[in-house]
Scaffold this motif. Structure first.
Motif, PDB file in Angstrom:
ATOM      1  N   GLY A  76       0.669  -1.230   0.105  1.00 23.22           N
ATOM      2  CA  GLY A  76      -0.119   0.007  -0.088  1.00 23.22           C
ATOM      3  C   GLY A  76       0.787   1.366   0.122  1.00 23.22           C
ATOM      4  N   GLU A  77       1.729   1.278  -0.712  1.00 16.54           N
ATOM      5  CA  GLU A  77       2.747   2.215  -0.956  1.00 16.54           C
ATOM      6  C   GLU A  77       2.923   2.934  -2.237  1.00 16.54           C
ATOM      7  OE1 GLU A  77       6.487   1.678   0.813  1.00 16.54           O
ATOM      8  OE2 GLU A  77       5.605   0.832   2.746  1.00 16.54           O
ATOM      9  N   MET A  78       3.367   4.045  -2.567  1.00 18.80           N
ATOM     10  CA  MET A  78       3.941   4.474  -3.794  1.00 18.80           C
ATOM     11  C   MET A  78       5.015   5.002  -3.785  1.00 18.80           C
ATOM     12  SD  MET A  78       0.913   7.407  -5.295  1.00 18.80           S
ATOM     13  CE  MET A  78      -0.531   6.958  -5.696  1.00 18.80           C
ATOM     14  N   TRP A  79       5.936   4.823  -4.780  1.00 19.45           N
ATOM     15  CA  TRP A  79       7.124   5.105  -4.622  1.00 19.45           C
ATOM     16  C   TRP A  79       7.763   6.045  -5.986  1.00 19.45           C
ATOM     17  CZ3 TRP A  79      10.914   0.272  -3.161  1.00 19.45           C
ATOM     18  CH2 TRP A  79      10.662  -0.151  -1.899  1.00 19.45           C
ATOM     19  N   LEU A  80       8.238   7.035  -5.766  1.00 19.14           N
ATOM     20  CA  LEU A  80       8.684   8.001  -6.796  1.00 19.14           C
ATOM     21  C   LEU A  80      10.263   7.497  -6.871  1.00 19.14           C
ATOM     22  CD1 LEU A  80       8.143  10.257  -8.646  1.00 19.14           C
ATOM     23  CD2 LEU A  80       7.912  12.067  -6.829  1.00 19.14           C
ATOM     24  N   ILE A  81      10.570   7.338  -8.125  1.00 18.89           N
ATOM     25  CA  ILE A  81      12.040   6.979  -8.181  1.00 18.89           C
ATOM     26  C   ILE A  81      12.938   7.979  -9.225  1.00 18.89           C
ATOM     27  CG2 ILE A  81      13.692   5.244  -8.803  1.00 18.89           C
ATOM     28  CD1 ILE A  81      11.227   3.260  -8.454  1.00 18.89           C
ATOM     29  N   ASP A  82      13.660   8.667  -8.578  1.00 17.67           N
ATOM     30  CA  ASP A  82      14.359   9.739  -9.476  1.00 17.67           C
ATOM     31  C   ASP A  82      15.802   8.975  -9.928  1.00 17.67           C
ATOM     32  OD1 ASP A  82      16.257  11.577 -10.421  1.00 17.67           O
ATOM     33  OD2 ASP A  82      15.456  13.200  -8.893  1.00 17.67           O
ATOM     34  N   VAL A  83      15.961   8.817 -11.189  1.00 17.01           N
ATOM     35  CA  VAL A  83      17.169   8.155 -11.983  1.00 17.01           C
ATOM     36  C   VAL A  83      18.074   8.873 -12.709  1.00 17.01           C
ATOM     37  CG1 VAL A  83      15.840   5.838 -11.858  1.00 17.01           C
ATOM     38  CG2 VAL A  83      15.424   7.336 -13.749  1.00 17.01           C
ATOM     39  N   LYS A  84      17.973  10.271 -12.106  1.00 12.50           N
ATOM     40  CA  LYS A  84      18.847  11.112 -12.980  1.00 12.50           C
ATOM     41  C   LYS A  84      20.379  10.523 -12.819  1.00 12.50           C
ATOM     42  CE  LYS A  84      16.662  15.421 -12.164  1.00 12.50           C
ATOM     43  NZ  LYS A  84      15.751  14.857 -10.904  1.00 12.50           N
ATOM     44  N   ASN A  85      20.636  10.023 -11.790  1.00 12.92           N
ATOM     45  CA  ASN A  85      21.789   9.119 -11.708  1.00 12.92           C
ATOM     46  C   ASN A  85      21.293   7.704 -11.743  1.00 12.92           C
ATOM     47  OD1 ASN A  85      24.122   7.580 -11.401  1.00 12.92           O
ATOM     48  ND2 ASN A  85      24.825   8.747  -9.439  1.00 12.92           N
ATOM     49  N   PRO A  86      21.088   6.937 -12.755  1.00 12.57           N
ATOM     50  CA  PRO A  86      20.585   5.637 -12.749  1.00 12.57           C
ATOM     51  C   PRO A  86      20.894   4.581 -11.803  1.00 12.57           C
ATOM     52  CG  PRO A  86      21.499   5.919 -14.808  1.00 12.57           C
ATOM     53  CD  PRO A  86      21.746   7.147 -14.047  1.00 12.57           C
ATOM     54  N   LYS A  87      22.463   4.825 -11.881  1.00 11.40           N
ATOM     55  CA  LYS A  87      22.876   3.647 -10.858  1.00 11.40           C
ATOM     56  C   LYS A  87      22.788   3.921  -9.499  1.00 11.40           C
ATOM     57  CE  LYS A  87      26.279   1.812 -14.141  1.00 11.40           C
ATOM     58  NZ  LYS A  87      27.753   1.609 -14.524  1.00 11.40           N
ATOM     59  N   GLN A  88      22.469   4.984  -8.963  1.00  8.01           N
ATOM     60  CA  GLN A  88      21.986   5.521  -7.614  1.00  8.01           C
ATOM     61  C   GLN A  88      20.649   6.173  -7.755  1.00  8.01           C
ATOM     62  OE1 GLN A  88      25.962   7.236  -6.694  1.00  8.01           O
ATOM     63  NE2 GLN A  88      26.216   5.679  -5.000  1.00  8.01           N
ATOM     64  N   PRO A  89      19.599   5.338  -7.872  1.00 11.09           N
ATOM     65  CA  PRO A  89      18.239   6.084  -7.746  1.00 11.09           C
ATOM     66  C   PRO A  89      17.867   6.564  -6.347  1.00 11.09           C
ATOM     67  CG  PRO A  89      18.168   3.548  -8.027  1.00 11.09           C
ATOM     68  CD  PRO A  89      19.465   3.882  -8.153  1.00 11.09           C
ATOM     69  N   LYS A  90      17.309   7.738  -6.438  1.00 11.15           N
ATOM     70  CA  LYS A  90      16.696   8.204  -5.123  1.00 11.15           C
ATOM     71  C   LYS A  90      15.247   7.795  -5.041  1.00 11.15           C
ATOM     72  CE  LYS A  90      19.860  12.186  -5.059  1.00 11.15           C
ATOM     73  NZ  LYS A  90      19.950  13.331  -6.015  1.00 11.15           N
ATOM     74  N   ILE A  91      14.919   7.526  -4.022  1.00 13.32           N
ATOM     75  CA  ILE A  91      13.448   7.053  -3.822  1.00 13.32           C
ATOM     76  C   ILE A  91      12.779   7.833  -2.746  1.00 13.32           C
ATOM     77  CG2 ILE A  91      12.056   4.806  -3.343  1.00 13.32           C
ATOM     78  CD1 ILE A  91      14.614   2.991  -4.332  1.00 13.32           C
ATOM     79  N   LYS A  92      11.579   8.323  -3.053  1.00  8.95           N
ATOM     80  CA  LYS A  92      10.712   8.937  -2.237  1.00  8.95           C
ATOM     81  C   LYS A  92       9.546   8.091  -1.899  1.00  8.95           C
ATOM     82  CE  LYS A  92       8.169  13.277  -1.462  1.00  8.95           C
ATOM     83  NZ  LYS A  92       8.800  14.379  -0.536  1.00  8.95           N
ATOM     84  N   LYS A  93       9.221   7.661  -0.563  1.00 12.72           N
ATOM     85  CA  LYS A  93       8.355   6.798  -0.557  1.00 12.72           C
ATOM     86  C   LYS A  93       6.989   7.509   0.101  1.00 12.72           C
ATOM     87  CE  LYS A  93      11.435   3.072   0.519  1.00 12.72           C
ATOM     88  NZ  LYS A  93      11.999   2.006   1.156  1.00 12.72           N
ATOM     89  N   PHE A  94       5.901   7.257  -0.394  1.00  8.65           N
ATOM     90  CA  PHE A  94       4.467   7.308   0.256  1.00  8.65           C
ATOM     91  C   PHE A  94       4.058   6.272   0.800  1.00  8.65           C
ATOM     92  CE2 PHE A  94       5.921  10.364  -3.180  1.00  8.65           C
ATOM     93  CZ  PHE A  94       5.681  11.683  -2.544  1.00  8.65           C
ATOM     94  N   GLN A  95       3.623   6.331   2.133  1.00  5.98           N
ATOM     95  CA  GLN A  95       3.308   5.084   2.853  1.00  5.98           C
ATOM     96  C   GLN A  95       1.701   5.373   3.060  1.00  5.98           C
ATOM     97  OE1 GLN A  95       6.401   4.948   5.546  1.00  5.98           O
ATOM     98  NE2 GLN A  95       7.151   3.182   4.624  1.00  5.98           N
ATOM     99  N   ASN A  96       0.859   4.031   3.428  1.00  8.00           N
ATOM    100  CA  ASN A  96      -0.566   4.290   3.660  1.00  8.00           C
ATOM    101  C   ASN A  96      -1.303   5.023   2.722  1.00  8.00           C
ATOM    102  OD1 ASN A  96       0.181   3.087   6.224  1.00  8.00           O
ATOM    103  ND2 ASN A  96       0.972   4.927   6.946  1.00  8.00           N
ATOM    104  N   ILE A  97      -1.075   4.604   1.427  1.00  2.00           N
ATOM    105  CA  ILE A  97      -1.951   5.377   0.355  1.00  2.00           C
ATOM    106  C   ILE A  97      -3.107   4.551   0.106  1.00  2.00           C
ATOM    107  CG2 ILE A  97       0.144   5.741  -1.040  1.00  2.00           C
ATOM    108  CD1 ILE A  97      -0.705   3.778  -2.876  1.00  2.00           C
TER     109      ILE A  97
END
Lengths: 390, 102
Positions: A170-191
């Protein structure tokens, strides 16, 4: 004089070669998945023909396709974790890997260089180089420390990002791949419980996930991610008995026409119309069965709807102007998918159990042509290449 | 009244003998399994949104429980009740069919 002789010589001997190397564009091509025979057809939407069949694609029973931005290559995501690149010009598989055990779909990045795949088993997202299919990042969908969630509704988003939802978590993950080998993930919980599919609005601003485990949809505004995920239509269907859902609706085809969004109601024989300014329900349109795909003609004037078992022999068309049903068609047994030509004069419809593709004129609803295909399912035209979220 | 009585007589037989379905109906059920159950459990039944239905995955699970899940669904999951499409006898046959290694 010598030059003319050389030219004549050249013409005589090389003409056949010149004829073979015919130049061709790919903007009117497409791919049709043949779900039972591990194959796909390459088709042309201008002369409505089948160009070739590509075999050896593995289990493509729930396959989806994205296109390279030059519209020459198709990336096919197979159910068995297969990821294949197909050259639409040569009709050949360029590269193929098995990247997971059980996969559900994928997306191509804003710059067209990365391919992301969402997996059920092992649950997570993998990022690949679009050219070589080299693995750049492996993002396991862990929740509760140990468990891995099935990942659904993966789409590209502006800013070289991907977004996905986690069915079990029950989460959404926003994945930033500007540096694809080190993606930055912002998690939204309890959606919300059990997001089952999701879509990005065509302007790339809103990401919406349909919920199976509770009423309503989860909405993320990418212009304002700090506000978090909010629930819309939370009251819809709360007090009604949900019918058994024999087939999950698909939300890639969720549709924005003007400031109205048309969405399938889960477990009801209804298409819902939502105002996209205040996200309130405008109207419930009764239809022939439980909607699966609810898709707008590119001009936004018509909405075409297909259905789950046992009503899956039909198609219904809603006129957006009056938000009313205007037509019911019966293409045949097991209507699985539909795809509009880029400017919407035709729609191609796959009819699995009758092994055919039916091409309709969307103005007269007349059948313009039938093509033979082996248990066809998804239809994907190269015009998707430059649309956000597809 | 008569129909109820008749059902009472036939039902136990139906439970015991699951393999008296018409060949055409078996064909329909196999297609249903592949295409419609397969939508969630995978065309090859290796699993998807729903769990795998291969013989090794079902081994050790009771027929009664599996038949019940087919007919009435599993609350809290995406598994729907199929009783409007599949009857008791057919559900039994499907369970047997799934448990056999193919």
């Amino acid at each position: 004089m010598i030059r003319s002789v050389v030219f004549l010589f050249f013409l005589l001997f090389f003409q056949p070669v010149l004829c073979l190397a015919e130049l061709r564009g790919t903007g009117d091509l497409g791919v049709i998945i043949e779900r039972a025979s591990h194959s796909a057809l390459i088709i042309n939407t201008s002369d409505r023909s089948i160009l070739s069949r590509i075999e050896g694609l593995g289990d493509v029973s729930h396959a989806s396709v994205v296109f390279s931005r030059d519209q020459r290559y198709a990336y096919i995501f197979g159910r068995d974790g297969g990821l294949s690149i197909i050259d639409l010009l040569s009709g050949k598989i360029v590269k193929r890997i098995l990247q997971a055990g059980n996969s559900i779909g994928g997306a191509i990045s804003q710059d067209g260089k990365l391919i992301a795949v969402s997996n059920y088993t092992p649950g997570g997202v993998k990022i690949f180089s679009g050219d070589t299919l080299e693995l750049l990042a492996d993002i396991p969908a862990f929740y509760n420390d140990k468990q891995r969630s099935k990942v659904i509704g993966l789409v590209d988003a502006p800013g070289q990002r991907f977004i996905c939802s986690l069915f079990d978590a029950g989460e959404m993950w926003l994945i930033d791949v500007k540096n694809p080998k080190q993606p930055k993930i912002k998690k939204f919980q309890n959606i919300g419980k059990q997001p089952y599919d999701a879509l990005l609005t065509p302007d790339g601003r809103y990401y919406l996930a349909g919920l199976f485990g509770e009423p309503g949809l989860a909405l993320l505004d990418l212009w304002n991610t700090e506000a978090g995920v909010k629930r819309i239509l939370g009251d819809y269907g709360k007090h009604e008995t949900k019918l058994p859902v024999y087939k999950m609706p698909h939300l890639e085809g969720w549709t924005i026409a003007g400031n109205r969004m048309f969405v399938p109601a889960v477990g009801q024989h209804e298409v819902l119309v939502v105002n996209t300014v205040n996200w309130q329900l405008i109207k419930r349109i009764a239809v022939a069965g439980q909607p699966v795909f609810v898709m707008a003609r590119p001009d936004g004037r018509q909405i075409w709807v297909n259905f789950a078992l046992p009503d899956n022999h039909q198609l219904q068309i809603i006129d957006v102007k009056n938000m009313e049903l205007i037509k019911t068609l019966t293409p045949g047994k097991a209507v699985l998918h539909m795809e509009f030509t880029p400017r919407g004069e035709n729609v191609w419809v796959s009819v699995r159990d009758e092994n055919k593709i039916v091409i309709y004129d969307t103005n007269s609803f007349a059948i313009e042509k039938n093509l033979t295909a082996n248990k066809p399912s998804g239809i994907f035209f190269t015009s998707r290449a430059n649309q956000l979220g597809l | 009244m008569w129909r109820t009585l008749l059902l009472l007589v036939i039902m136990p037989v139906a439970f015991a003998e699951t393999d008296n379905l018409m060949p055409q109906r078996k064909q329909v059920l196999q297609e249903l399994l592949k295409n419609d159950c397969g939508a969630c459990h995978g065309l090859t039944l290796k699993g998807g949104l729903g769990p795998p239905l291969l013989p090794e995955a079902l081994a050790g699970k009771s027929d009664t429980m599996l038949v019940d899940k087919i007919l009435h669904g599993r609350t809290g999951t995406a598994m729907p009740a199929w009783e409007k499409i599949i009857n008791v006898q057919e559900a039994h046959w499907l369970v047997q069919y799934l448990k056999k290694s193919r």
